[in-house]
Design a protein around this motif. Structure first.
Motif, short mmCIF file in Angstrom:
data_model
loop_
_atom_site.label_atom_id
_atom_site.label_comp_id
_atom_site.label_asym_id
_atom_site.label_seq_id
_atom_site.Cartn_x
_atom_site.Cartn_y
_atom_site.Cartn_z
N VAL A 122 -8.76 1.43 16.81
CA VAL A 122 -7.42 1.28 16.22
C VAL A 122 -6.32 1.10 17.26
N GLN A 141 -14.65 -2.23 14.31
CA GLN A 141 -13.66 -1.97 13.28
C GLN A 141 -13.18 -0.52 13.27
N GLN A 188 -2.02 -8.24 7.82
CA GLN A 188 -2.70 -7.31 8.73
C GLN A 188 -3.83 -6.58 7.99
N PHE A 189 -3.56 -6.15 6.77
CA PHE A 189 -4.63 -5.51 5.99
C PHE A 189 -5.75 -6.50 5.68
N ASP A 219 -4.03 4.00 8.51
CA ASP A 219 -5.15 3.53 7.68
C ASP A 219 -6.51 3.81 8.32
N ARG A 220 -6.53 4.60 9.37
CA ARG A 220 -7.80 4.85 10.05
C ARG A 220 -8.73 5.71 9.20
N SER A 265 -2.11 0.90 11.85
CA SER A 265 -3.53 1.13 12.13
C SER A 265 -3.88 2.60 12.04
N ARG A 280 0.86 -1.20 0.00
CA ARG A 280 0.00 0.00 0.00
C ARG A 280 0.89 1.24 0.00
N GLU A 327 -9.37 -3.34 12.27
CA GLU A 327 -9.22 -1.89 12.12
C GLU A 327 -8.95 -1.48 10.67
N HIS A 328 -8.66 -2.46 9.82
CA HIS A 328 -8.48 -2.18 8.39
C HIS A 328 -9.75 -2.49 7.60
#
Length: 507
Positions: free
Chosen positions: A159, A156, A179-180, A139-140, A136, A21, A185-186
């Motif tokens: 974070v 979700q 993780q993504f 990407d919040r 996290s 990303r 949280e993603h």
């Protein structure tokens, strides 16, 4: 002597992120200093309050020019110095801690420098926690779910992870891409796999949609399928990961708890055969007890549990907490409450404190101690944001006292194993440490706000010996860092925090 520095997880995450990303590379780098401070703050709290065996003592001030803060004296004569920590604070991050005058901003490097037993693995996890937390934050999303949003939508948005554990976002073994793909949280949607088991242990009503004729289909997390299991995995169904990562919400359906055996905070989680064998009995017992209690509390029923005989291949299916939210209401995990726009926070916090203490203490008096932390406990808010009732999920770690139950004419028939105890200390630790040290402390965000809420509601609570202990003695809470640095000591370990209403200080 200090050990060599652990690998630079921050840099490794950044390199992988640039390929997965790349648009988040700059936000990730910008988030790193704050993530370091957030994890260092949690670590410093542990150094200030937990009974770590290599700490000789603690005192206010240092005798140097500032004469403020807290000094932690190590057995080898070295000294740590930093701000005096508020044990219930969830903001106001610590920017650095000094070891014999040398400043440390990165928590993993501080642990490397301390050179304590079992510190190498802990240090690596702290570095992972910092990098994952920065990921996290990078990407919040802004904005909050609507009034009647599903509880998974609130989960979700969380974070920060555990409010007090240094491993608040540690996910060793998970790549950045994973993780993504799997992190709630993603805003992930995960496709669970299915493993067919011919001779599975099943309790409760295992859903028909998780059967292939007479064969039981056990849902498995894709990370588990890729890294742990050595068996054929069929394509399953999509689900939304919740804050525990291994529990997921099926669209318009129940929640599925998978055996994702990765170390996330303190321990490796799985689903034991004991948990599967007792799941139906514990659920039925709690359903009957809460009906007798006639309190604003609902327990999400365990619908079914299954195990193929090993902890890595098991699952639990339970009701969604959204079943207990009515028209215009929201069912919000307590961990998400700091995200909500609470009306008149001091008055709201007092009302919430009254609700959770009345329910928790009544249940404890009857004979059950809930582990009511911010993940297990949810609150139903009405259209105006007022707390109206509670929902509790995941009964695996409650404690039940047959003696207390018997005094109220209730039989603990069918319950056995680790959840059963008449030890008063164990019962109070379970409830007080999670409900006050966790739920209320993190929601209040500071010792001052927690004290104000308790002072407001305490006069109106039923007078019991449990309440007296809660309001007059130091508060027990899990020693999370000690537990992580004691890999050969099973079970929970505990420390004492200052009594929120005042009283003797553990220093």
């Amino acid at each position: 002597m200090p050990r060599p520095s652990t690998p630079d997880t921050e840099a490794a995450f950044g390199e992988e992120l640039s390929g997965v990303r790349p648009e988040l590379s700059v936000p990730y780098a910008a988030a790193l200093p704050g993530a370091r401070a957030a994890v260092l703050t949690r670590l410093w709290r542990a150094l200030a309050y937990e009974p770590l065996p290599w700490i000789a003592g603690r005192s206010g001030g240092t005798g140097d020019r500032d004469g403020e803060g807290l000094t932690v004296r190590l057995w080898d004569g070295r000294r740590l110095h930093g701000p005096r920590p508020d044990p219930y604070a969830t903001d106001g991050y610590v920017g650095e801690v000094r070891l014999d005058g040398k400043p440390y901003e990165r928590p993993e490097r501080l642990v490397d420098a301390l050179g304590v037993p079992h510190g190498a693995a802990f240090s690596a996890e702290l570095g992972n926690s910092v990098a994952s937390l920065a990921l996290s934050w990078a990407d919040r999303v802004t904005g909050l779910p609507g009034v009647s949003a599903a509880s998974w939508e609130w989960e979700q948005r969380i974070v920060d992870g555990h409010p007090y554990h240094p491993n608040c976002r540690s996910r060793p073994g998970f790549s950045v891409a994973e993780q993504f793909a799997y992190g709630p949280e993603h805003r992930a949607s995960v496709r669970l796999g299915l493993v067919a088991a011919d001779d599975a242990l099943v309790t409760g009503e295992w859903p028909k949609w998780l059967r292939d004729g007479e064969r039981v289909l056990i849902p498995v997390h894709p990370w588990q399928a890729a890294h742990v299991l050595d068996t054929e995995v069929q394509e399953g169904f999509p689900a939304r990961p919740l804050m525990s990562l291994r529990t997921l919400a099926v669209p318009d359906g129940p929640h599925v708890k998978t055996a994702l055996s990765s170390r996330l905070t303190s321990s490796v989680r799985d689903i034991s055969v004991y948990s599967v064998r007792t799941a139906e009995a514990v659920s039925a017992f709690m359903e009957g007890l809460t009906a007798r209690l006639d309190a604003p509390l609902h327990i999400t029923r365990t619908l079914g549990a299954a195990s193929a005989g090993v902890a890595d291949l098991a699952a639990v299916v339970r009701e969604s907490p959204d079943e207990y939210a009515g028209e215009g209401e929201s069912c919000v995990p307590v961990a998400a409450l700091p995200l909500t726009r609470l009306p008149e926070k001091a008055a709201w916090l007092a009302e919430f404190t009254r609700l959770v203490l009345e329910v928790g203490l009544r249940l404890l008096e009857l004979g059950v101690a809930l582990e009511a932390h911010g993940q297990n406990l949810l609150v139903v808010l009405d259209g105006a944001g007022a707390p109206v009732r509670l929902v509790y999920r995941d009964l695996a770690d409650i404690r039940v006292s047959p003696a207390r139950l018997a005094r109220h004419g209730v039989c603990a028939r069918g319950l056995s194993g680790r959840i059963v105890t008449d030890d008063e200390t164990a019962l109070r630790r379970k409830l007080f440490g999670s409900l006050v040290g966790g739920t209320l402390g993190a929601t209040a965000g500071s010792a001052a706000a927690l004290r104000e809420a308790l002072e407001t509601v305490a006069p109106g609570l039923p007078r019991t010996t449990d309440l007296s202990a809660l309001l007059s003695e130091p508060l027990p809470t899990k020693a999370l860092t000690l537990m992580r640095l004691s890999p050969n000591t099973p079970g929970d370990q505990w420390t004492l925090l200052p009594q929120p209403l005042g009283g003797p200080h553990p220093w």
